[in-house]
Design an enzyme around this catalytic site. Structure first.
Site, PDB file in Angstrom:
ATOM      1  CG  ASP A  30      22.081  12.448  -8.528  1.00 32.06           C
ATOM      2  OD1 ASP A  30      22.900  12.720  -9.448  1.00 32.06           O
ATOM      3  OD2 ASP A  30      21.067  11.786  -8.873  1.00 32.06           O
TER       4      ASP A  30
ATOM      5  CB  CYS B  64      13.866   4.839 -17.665  1.00 34.23           C
ATOM      6  SG  CYS B  64      14.703   6.806 -18.007  1.00 34.23           S
TER       7      CYS B  64
ATOM      8  N   PRO C 189      15.613  11.017  -7.884  1.00 31.15           N
ATOM      9  CG  PRO C 189      13.024  11.122  -7.691  1.00 31.15           C
ATOM     10  CD  PRO C 189      14.681  10.702  -8.568  1.00 31.15           C
TER      11      PRO C 189
ATOM     12  CE  LYS D 181      16.286   2.173 -10.893  1.00 32.05           C
ATOM     13  NZ  LYS D 181      15.800   3.469 -11.123  1.00 32.05           N
TER      14      LYS D 181
ATOM     15  CG  ASP E  64      18.221   4.144 -12.903  1.00 34.56           C
ATOM     16  OD1 ASP E  64      17.947   3.243 -13.798  1.00 34.56           O
ATOM     17  OD2 ASP E  64      17.926   5.242 -12.792  1.00 34.56           O
TER      18      ASP E  64
END
Length: 437
Positions: free
Chosen positions: A293, A391, A272, A275, A338
């Site tokens: 995205d 993550c 969302p 970063k 990421d």
């Protein structure tokens, strides 16, 4: 704790609905819980808290609860009707983990629910299992920690055995157990603060005046930990973008990338947008962050955050990270990658991950990450930075992927690499900073 509005809403029955939505119908737990709480908004605060605690706790501890039930029931959980399994799991969770619920209430309510759900013929069975467990709670046997260490850790911390085996193999038994233990600890909400618009002292005082518990994040100057609030969207500082929820490790990753005032940053899988927001605040008005995205839906989430955080130096764009964008070639001082991952580092906040992950998915994701890195590295200017992060806690998606990438891209060199573990007060998170020569 059970009823409201003419005694027609049974909170435990709503919990069974949530458990069935997740375990039988494949719904994500946070969505199943949210849907029920939205539908029953009129319930008093303590009833809503009871529903949340019982459904989340039952799902979080499900492997342990099943092991307990299987010790006292001739019919194993796998062979039970889904409704009966849900009633027993939530009942045993109350016995073991909810001191506020008397054992007799947990047993009686489980029997009532069995009848209410149309299984009167099984009320004796449910009653027998529940009362047997209630009487023998302190006699429950875990697998032998010395003879079957993986099975023991799996049951004790409710994590599938294959994940336990994997963590032990890759990080050692001590890091594995400390991580599993950390997943089950309640953790405060980590937030970044827009220090351009408000000082840390001012925002701390304002939040404390609202009865919120505030502590400074020891790792990051512009970050706080919050607890003791009812709902985030009822905090004005969150609504006007002075606060943005973001884990410590995610902020540390942006700090590792070290975007400077005036830099151009491209964040390739951004939604969302945490970063990107953090980077936008580091680069000032003369810099620019393009936050990308895959779908309109995800980009709309980023745009909401740009607006809420009042950022004029950040824009959002729909783009598939596996497709090369010639207009961005060698345009970025910093590329943040990421990437989609197995998420094994965030089991503590996203319980579903441990039940839905698989070895096959880990291998597929590692290949996808490699594919995206091959494309997005071309957006980095000479002397620029490529930040790769996930993550998760798997070497295939983390260290091995970095080394694979560097073998085929000699124009990049590794500057820093770090695996964060959940017991360090953050998510299980990996970050690597690569410099384009």
């Amino acid at each position: 704790m059970t009823n409201n509005r003419n005694d027609n809403v049974n909170t435990r029955n709503l919990v069974v609905d949530i458990l069935l939505a997740v375990t039988r119908d494949g719904e994500f737990s946070h969505i199943a819980i949210r849907d029920v709480l939205d539908k029953y908004r009129y319930l008093p605060k303590q009833d809503r808290a009871f529903i949340t605690r019982l459904s989340q706790g039952t799902l979080e501890r499900m492997i342990e609860l099943d092991a307990i039930i299987n010790q006292f029931s001739k019919t194993k959980v796998k062979k039970m009707k889904p409704v009966i399994a849900a009633i027993l799991r939530s009942g045993v969770y109350q016995l073991k983990y909810m001191d506020s619920v008397p054992d007799s209430a947990a047993c009686n309510e489980a029997v009532k629910l069995t009848v209410k759900r149309g299984f009167s013929g099984l009320k004796g069975f449910v009653n027998g299992v529940m009362r047997n467990i209630a009487r023998n709670l302190d006699q429950i046997k875990l697998p032998d920690a010395d003879k079957e260490p993986e099975k023991y850790l799996s049951v004790r911390y409710s994590v599938p055995e294959w994940i336990v085996a994997r963590f032990i193999r890759q990080y050692g038994k001590e890091a594995c157990e400390k991580s599993l233990e950390a997943f089950l600890q309640p953790h405060p909400t980590s937030v970044q603060v827009d220090t351009d618009r408000i000082s840390m002292e001012e925002i701390t005082a304002s939040l404390q005046a609202q009865g919120i518990t505030v502590t400074q994040n020891p790792e990051i100057k512009r970050a706080l930990f919050l607890s003791g609030y009812e709902a985030l969207d009822e905090i004005e500082e969150f609504e006007n973008g002075l606060l943005y929820v973001q884990d410590t490790a995610s902020m540390l990753a942006v700090e590792m990338a070290a975007p400077k005032p005036g830099d151009t940053v491209i964040d390739v899988c951004a939604a969302p947008g945490g970063k990107s927001v953090y980077a936008a605040r580091m680069i000032g008005e003369t810099g620019h962050v393009e936050s990308r995205d895959l779908t309109e839906y995800k980009v709309a989430m980023i745009e909401d955050n740009i607006e809420r955080c009042q950022l004029s130096n950040m824009t959002a764009k729909v783009w598939d990270a596996t497709e090369f964008d010639a207009s961005a070639e060698e345009k970025a001082d910093v590329v943040i990658a990421d990437l989609p991952c197995s998420g094994l580092g965030v089991i503590g906040t996203k319980t579903d991950i441990k039940y839905n992950a698989s070895e096959e998915k880990i291998q597929e994701l590692a290949a996808l990450q490699q594919e995206i890195l091959q494309v997005v590295c071309r957006y980095v200017k000479p002397d620029g930075t490529l930040l790769y992060s996930t993550c998760t806690m798997t070497k295939e998606e983390n260290e091995e992927n970095v080394h694979k990438f560097l073998e085929t891209h000699t124009e990049f060199e590794l500057e820093q690499m770090r695996q964060c573990f959940p017991y360090e007060g953050c998510d299980g998170f990996f970050m690597a900073k690569m410099h384009r020569k």
